[in-house]
Design a protein around this motif. Structure first.
Motif, PDB file in Angstrom:
ATOM      1  N   ARG A 217       0.854  -1.196   0.000  1.00 30.83           N
ATOM      2  CA  ARG A 217       0.000   0.000   0.000  1.00 30.83           C
ATOM      3  C   ARG A 217       0.888   1.244   0.000  1.00 30.83           C
ATOM      4  O   ARG A 217       1.677   1.456   0.929  1.00 30.83           O
ATOM      5  CB  ARG A 217      -0.894   0.014   1.236  1.00 30.83           C
ATOM      6  CG  ARG A 217      -1.803   1.249   1.324  1.00 30.83           C
ATOM      7  CD  ARG A 217      -2.560   1.314   2.625  1.00 30.83           C
ATOM      8  NE  ARG A 217      -3.565   0.273   2.745  1.00 30.83           N
ATOM      9  CZ  ARG A 217      -3.492  -0.758   3.588  1.00 30.83           C
ATOM     10  NH1 ARG A 217      -2.440  -0.886   4.407  1.00 30.83           N
ATOM     11  NH2 ARG A 217      -4.451  -1.657   3.643  1.00 30.83           N
TER      12      ARG A 217
ATOM     13  N   GLU B  65      -3.941   6.455   1.913  1.00 33.49           N
ATOM     14  CA  GLU B  65      -3.654   5.518   0.830  1.00 33.49           C
ATOM     15  C   GLU B  65      -3.706   6.220  -0.522  1.00 33.49           C
ATOM     16  O   GLU B  65      -4.645   6.945  -0.830  1.00 33.49           O
ATOM     17  CB  GLU B  65      -4.665   4.367   0.843  1.00 33.49           C
ATOM     18  CG  GLU B  65      -4.444   3.340  -0.264  1.00 33.49           C
ATOM     19  CD  GLU B  65      -5.428   2.198  -0.219  1.00 33.49           C
ATOM     20  OE1 GLU B  65      -6.029   1.883  -1.265  1.00 33.49           O
ATOM     21  OE2 GLU B  65      -5.612   1.610   0.886  1.00 33.49           O
TER      22      GLU B  65
ATOM     23  N   ARG C 174      -2.467   4.302  -3.586  1.00 33.76           N
ATOM     24  CA  ARG C 174      -2.863   3.186  -4.435  1.00 33.76           C
ATOM     25  C   ARG C 174      -2.155   1.919  -3.948  1.00 33.76           C
ATOM     26  O   ARG C 174      -1.262   1.978  -3.100  1.00 33.76           O
ATOM     27  CB  ARG C 174      -2.542   3.444  -5.907  1.00 33.76           C
ATOM     28  CG  ARG C 174      -1.084   3.494  -6.264  1.00 33.76           C
ATOM     29  CD  ARG C 174      -0.930   3.805  -7.764  1.00 33.76           C
ATOM     30  NE  ARG C 174       0.441   3.614  -8.208  1.00 33.76           N
ATOM     31  CZ  ARG C 174       1.410   4.505  -8.094  1.00 33.76           C
ATOM     32  NH1 ARG C 174       1.145   5.664  -7.496  1.00 33.76           N
ATOM     33  NH2 ARG C 174       2.624   4.269  -8.532  1.00 33.76           N
TER      34      ARG C 174
ATOM     35  N   SER D 135       4.631  10.186  -6.989  1.00 31.34           N
ATOM     36  CA  SER D 135       4.711   8.732  -7.031  1.00 31.34           C
ATOM     37  C   SER D 135       6.160   8.347  -6.978  1.00 31.34           C
ATOM     38  O   SER D 135       7.052   9.182  -6.976  1.00 31.34           O
ATOM     39  CB  SER D 135       4.063   8.177  -8.306  1.00 31.34           C
ATOM     40  OG  SER D 135       4.977   8.165  -9.372  1.00 31.34           O
TER      41      SER D 135
ATOM     42  N   ARG E 129       0.340  11.050 -14.234  1.00 34.69           N
ATOM     43  CA  ARG E 129       0.273  11.011 -12.764  1.00 34.69           C
ATOM     44  C   ARG E 129       0.624  12.371 -12.183  1.00 34.69           C
ATOM     45  O   ARG E 129       0.044  12.813 -11.186  1.00 34.69           O
ATOM     46  CB  ARG E 129       1.220   9.937 -12.221  1.00 34.69           C
ATOM     47  CG  ARG E 129       0.717   8.516 -12.430  1.00 34.69           C
ATOM     48  CD  ARG E 129       1.659   7.523 -11.802  1.00 34.69           C
ATOM     49  NE  ARG E 129       1.216   6.151 -12.053  1.00 34.69           N
ATOM     50  CZ  ARG E 129       1.962   5.086 -11.821  1.00 34.69           C
ATOM     51  NH1 ARG E 129       3.182   5.230 -11.340  1.00 34.69           N
ATOM     52  NH2 ARG E 129       1.502   3.872 -12.062  1.00 34.69           N
TER      53      ARG E 129
END
Length: 258
Positions: A129, A137, A139, A212, A252
Motif C-alpha cells: 500500500r 492511501e 494506491r 509517485s 500522474r
C-alpha cells in the motif's frame, strides 16, 4: 529470537533497513519489525553515516537489532549489499526506513512459503500500500511476477518481496551503478529462469513522495537496465516502453496537481 513452528517450517528471516538521516520515520519502521507476530527474525540496519538523530534511535532499540553498521556508502544498493553479506537468514527482505510492516506480515509470508516448494523458490512477493506523509492511501501496487510483463515493466513490489539467500549466490549483488532501479535490474538478470511465487495480501505500508515513486530518472535507468540485460531485443519495443513510461509519469503528475 524465539523460533515459531508454522506447519513445521520456521525459517530465519533477515530484514535489512538502510538509513541516512531518517530520524523522522525510523522509529515506526523499527517498531513494525520488532512487534511482528513471527519472531524468528534477524534485523540488520545499515546506516550511511547519519548526522541527525538516526543513530540515537538505533541505539534505543539496539537489543532488538541483530547487527547495525554506520559508515559512508555509495547509496542504497551499496548499503543493501553490505546487509546481504552480513545476513544469515534463509530469506532476505528490504524494508525502507519510512516503511511499515503489517503486524502479521512475516507470519503470512512464512505460512505461504510452507505451502510451497520453497527450496526451489528464488522470491516470493505480495501487495504493498503506497501512502503519503499523512498515511493516506494513494494506491496498491504489486502483481504476480510474469516474465513477459516484468521484462518490460516492474510489476512486482520490491519492498513486498522476500528473496532466498541462494538467489544472491546465483545472480550476484545489486549493481551500485544504478541509483533508483537496482532492484529491477537484479531481477532482470535472472530472466525467465526466476522461480517466483505471489500471494494476494498487503504486507507493507510504503511512504512515497508527492506524486509517485515513478520519475523521469527512474524511467531512464529502467531503459538502461533492460538494454544491459537484453530483456527486450526489439529496439522499437524498448523505445515504445520508454515513451509509454514517460506518458504515465506525466499523467500522474497532472492528476496529482488536480
Amino acid at each position: 529470537m524465539k523460533r515459531i513452528d508454522i506447519n513445521n517450517y520456521a525459517p530465519l528471516i533477515t530484514i535489512i533497513t538502510s538509513t541516512f538521516n531518517a530520524e523522522k520515520d525510523l522509529e515506526q519502521c523499527i517498531k513494525s519489525v520488532i512487534s511482528q507476530s513471527y519472531t524468528n527474525i534477524e534485523y540488520i540496519i545499515i546506516d550511511g553515516g547519519s548526522t541527525d538523530g538516526t543513530l540515537e534511535i538505533v541505539k534505543k532499540y539496539e537489543k532488538f537489532i541483530t547487527t547495525n553498521l554506520s559508515e559512508k556508502d555509495n547509496g542504497i544498493y551499496d548499503a543493501w549489499n553490505k546487509g546481504v553479506k552480513l545476513a544469515n537468514g534463509d530469506w532476505i527482505a528490504f524494508l525502507g526506513a519510512d516503511d511499515i510492516y503489517m503486524h502479521d506480515a512475516i507470519e503470512k509470508y512464512v505460512q505461504e512459503l510452507s505451502k510451497l516448494d520453497y527450496h526451489s523458490l528464488d522470491m516470493i512477493s505480495s501487495k504493498v500500500r503506497l501512502v503519503d506523509d499523512k498515511g493516506t492511501e494513494l494506491r496498491i501496487i504489486g502483481k504476480e511476477w510474469v516474465w513477459n510483463k516484468f521484462r518490460r515493466f516492474m510489476c512486482t513490489a520490491h519492498v513486498g518481496s522476500f528473496h532466498s539467500k541462494s538467489f544472491f549466490k546465483k545472480y550476484g549483488l545489486y549493481n551500485i551503478d544504478y541509483k533508483i532501479v537496482g532492484d529491477y535490474e537484479i531481477l532482470l538478470r535472472a530472466k525467465h529462469l526466476l522461480k517466483a511465487a505471489y500471494f494476494d495480501e498487503i504486507t507493507v505500508n510504503m511512504k512515497v513522495g508527492g506524486i509517485s515513486n515513478l520519475n523521469n530518472a527512474a524511467i531512464k535507468e529502467a531503459y538502461k537496465a533492460k538494454k544491459r540485460n537484453n530483456s527486450v531485443n526489439n529496439v522499437l519495443v524498448l523505445k515504445y516502453d520508454f515513451f509509454k513510461a514517460n506518458v504515465i509519469f506525466f499523467l500522474r503528475k497532472v492528476l496529482n496537481r488536480i
